[in-house]
Write an enzyme that holds these catalytic residues in place. Structure first.
Site, PDB file in Angstrom:
ATOM      1  N   GLY A 116       0.795  -1.222   0.000  1.00  0.00           N
ATOM      2  CA  GLY A 116       0.000   0.000   0.000  1.00  0.00           C
ATOM      3  C   GLY A 116       0.827   1.271   0.000  1.00  0.00           C
ATOM      4  O   GLY A 116       0.291   2.368   0.165  1.00  0.00           O
ATOM      5  N   ARG A 166      -2.710  13.372  -4.816  1.00  0.00           N
ATOM      6  CA  ARG A 166      -3.184  13.506  -6.192  1.00  0.00           C
ATOM      7  C   ARG A 166      -4.529  14.219  -6.222  1.00  0.00           C
ATOM      8  O   ARG A 166      -5.404  13.946  -5.398  1.00  0.00           O
ATOM      9  CB  ARG A 166      -3.313  12.117  -6.818  1.00  0.00           C
ATOM     10  CG  ARG A 166      -3.963  12.120  -8.196  1.00  0.00           C
ATOM     11  CD  ARG A 166      -3.719  10.851  -8.948  1.00  0.00           C
ATOM     12  NE  ARG A 166      -4.346   9.690  -8.324  1.00  0.00           N
ATOM     13  CZ  ARG A 166      -4.077   8.439  -8.671  1.00  0.00           C
ATOM     14  NH1 ARG A 166      -3.189   8.177  -9.613  1.00  0.00           N
ATOM     15  NH2 ARG A 166      -4.679   7.429  -8.072  1.00  0.00           N
ATOM     16  N   ASP A 244      -7.134   0.056 -16.569  1.00  0.00           N
ATOM     17  CA  ASP A 244      -7.354   0.604 -15.223  1.00  0.00           C
ATOM     18  C   ASP A 244      -6.560   1.893 -15.002  1.00  0.00           C
ATOM     19  O   ASP A 244      -6.707   2.536 -13.975  1.00  0.00           O
ATOM     20  CB  ASP A 244      -6.991  -0.437 -14.152  1.00  0.00           C
ATOM     21  CG  ASP A 244      -5.615  -1.027 -14.354  1.00  0.00           C
ATOM     22  OD1 ASP A 244      -5.407  -1.686 -15.383  1.00  0.00           O
ATOM     23  OD2 ASP A 244      -4.751  -0.812 -13.498  1.00  0.00           O
TER      24      ASP A 244
END
Ligand code: AMP
Ligand code: MG
Length: 492
Positions: A116, A166, A244
């Site tokens: 992660g 982001r 994706d």
């Protein structure tokens, strides 16, 4: 940050709620004033640092990871999802809202075997490329900040974790539609819900009936073509064009082993794991089309295949229109103007000739191993009336260049105001791009001395890529030997 939570509130079942895990000893490595302004922020402060490093909760944030699937290197993976990016919600800005995501914010239910986390080098690169593409007027997600830490993470060796903050108009990807189409098994409720949400949020001029769906898909085709036309015109290779990683809005998105071209090379591959060159620079227009076909396939439960095909058939036209608009401006080719006598086929013919002119130009660059950006920048020095092109001095096969140049000169025609013409070329051809070796130098300075001065300098430079900035001229140089053709690994 002031949040609204439309995705979270309206699309229950499309995500998992997950709280990010803090990174220790957080510090700002980079901050973008330009991105901050988009969500109504001014300067960074300590509390914001604590929030964006997940040490404090942000007021109004919900924290979730989205589920999606996607075609990766041509094969379908039935479930992906945000494995290391956690969305706080949609921050309200002066123009519109932006999703705020902590990329590298810790594990989620979709992390599979991953930790992660993002390593500092990849977080810095994502920060730089987002802001640099935006300054080049390329549609893209943005980066508010990059935050360093002393949290160790392991890739090939030990590195430290960082978070890129982001901003994206949406995080909805082609892969979202694939996931809800294929997991629906004949029940289209969720797919419909997703399409309706996307249209209402991001295509508000369209209706959510059949006609609206068809128009929506056509607009996705057009936006995707426009995005890839931009990439080809600035010499940008994304590196991992899986479905994706394709934003439904046609924004450049999810950066990994990307690279700007130094020397022009059609089959340049920037991704270490892309052995077959599937995502080579020159393959990008075709791959984006293939990705649109996968999206179309996922939408067949809602849109008639004839309509999908009709929209897909417009891709090439959009691509050529945009590419030639951009390249024509770079080279100074006059825009085709319809007169009473001209027809569509005259325009097509002109476009075919222009494409050839551009292709022959890039072939010259490739054959002479010339730098793409610097060669184009030379058009700003060109005086077509004086016949001498400084670019000629770089060529080995002069006869070939002269032949091309004669055709080019004929196409451009007479230039009355040379200074003005040159100025327009300089406004279309950047002097500075994010060269891999420059990013690498900034990263090494942080790795070795914790010094982010180079990063700040590079970021600042790339905010105005078209300006001369003479004191920074070294940053426009071709890479030194160690920095040529750097190939990035995916282990980010
Ligand atoms: P990417 O190549 O970055 O687009 O990633 C492909 C998929 O792998 C996405 O679903 C990511 O969320 C996931 N992923 C990549 N790196 C990690 C990581 N370090 N930990 C967990 N998931 C990851
Ligand atoms: Mg991705």
């Amino acid at each position: 940050m002031r949040f609204k939570q439309d995705f979270f509130e309206q699309l229950e079942g499309f995500y998992s709620q997950v709280y990010p895990q803090a990174i220790s000893n957080p510090h700002w490595l980079g901050w973008s004033d330009d991105a901050a302004a988009l969500i109504g922020l001014d300067k960074p402060n300590d509390e914001l640092l604590m929030q964006l490093s997940a040490n404090h909760a942000a007021e109004g944030a919900t924290y979730y990871a989205q589920v999606y699937s996607g075609h990766q290197f041509g094969g379908y993976t039935s479930q992906l999802g945000d494995g290391r990016s956690i969305i706080l919600g949609e921050a309200i800005g002066p123009d519109h809202a932006w999703d705020v995501a902590l990329k590298g914010g810790g594990p989620t239910p979709y992390s599979r075997m991953g930790d992660g986390r993002a390593v500092m080098r990849s977080a810095v690169r994502e920060f730089l490329v987002s802001e640099s593409l935006a300054a080049l007027n390329v549609p893209t997600s943005r980066a508010l900040a990059v935050i360093g830490s002393d949290l160790p993470v392991w890739r090939e060796g030990q590195e430290t974790a960082a978070i890129t903050v982001r901003l994206a108009k949406t995080h909805i990807r082609f892969g979202h539609f694939e996931y809800f189409s294929y997991t629906g098994k004949g029940d289209n409720t969720k797919l419909t819900q997703l399409v309706d949400f996307t249209i209402k949020q991001h295509f508000p001029h369209l209706s959510t009936d059949n006609a609206g769906y068809v128009q929506w898909f056509s607009e996705v085709v057009a936006a995707t073509a426009k995005m890839v036309a931009h990439w080809q015109s600035v010499g940008f290779a994304h590196g991992v064009l899986n479905t994706d990683n394709m934003s439904i809005l046609g924004d450049s998105f999810d950066f990994g082993p990307f690279s700007f071209l130094d020397t022009f090379k059609e089959d340049f591959v920037c991704n270490h794991s892309d052995h077959e060159g599937r995502y080579a620079f020159g393959q990008q227009p075709g791959v984006c089309f293939w990705n649109l076909q996968r999206l179309a396939q996922a939408l067949t439960p809602l849109i008639a295949s004839d309509d999908l095909v009709q929209a897909l058939n417009q891709y090439q036209r959009h691509l050529i229109d945009h590419y030639l608009l951009l390249m024509g401006n770079k080279l100074g080719l006059p825009i085709f103007e319809f007169t009473q006598e001209s027809s569509d086929s005259d325009k097509t013919e002109q476009q075919q000739q222009d494409l050839q002119l551009v292709d022959k130009f890039t072939s010259l660059l490739e054959a002479n191993q010339l730098d793409y950006t610097n060669s184009l920048r030379r058009f700003g020095e060109l005086d077509l009336n004086s016949q001498h092109a400084s670019l000629r001095d770089d060529m080995v096969d002069l006869a070939k260049f002269d032949q091309w140049f004669a055709a080019y000169q004929q196409r451009v025609g007479k230039v009355d105001d040379v200074a003005n013409w040159q100025q327009a070329r300089n406004a279309a051809n950047p002097k500075y791009i994010l060269r891999n070796y420059l990013a690498q130098e900034a990263i090494i300075a942080i790795e070795e001395n914790g010094d982010n001065t180079k990063l700040a300098q590079l970021h600042q430079l790339l905010r105005q890529p078209f300006a001369e900035q003479p004191e920074m001229a070294d940053f426009a140089k071709r890479p030194p030997e160690w920095g040529q053709g750097l190939i990035m690994s995916c282990s980010s």
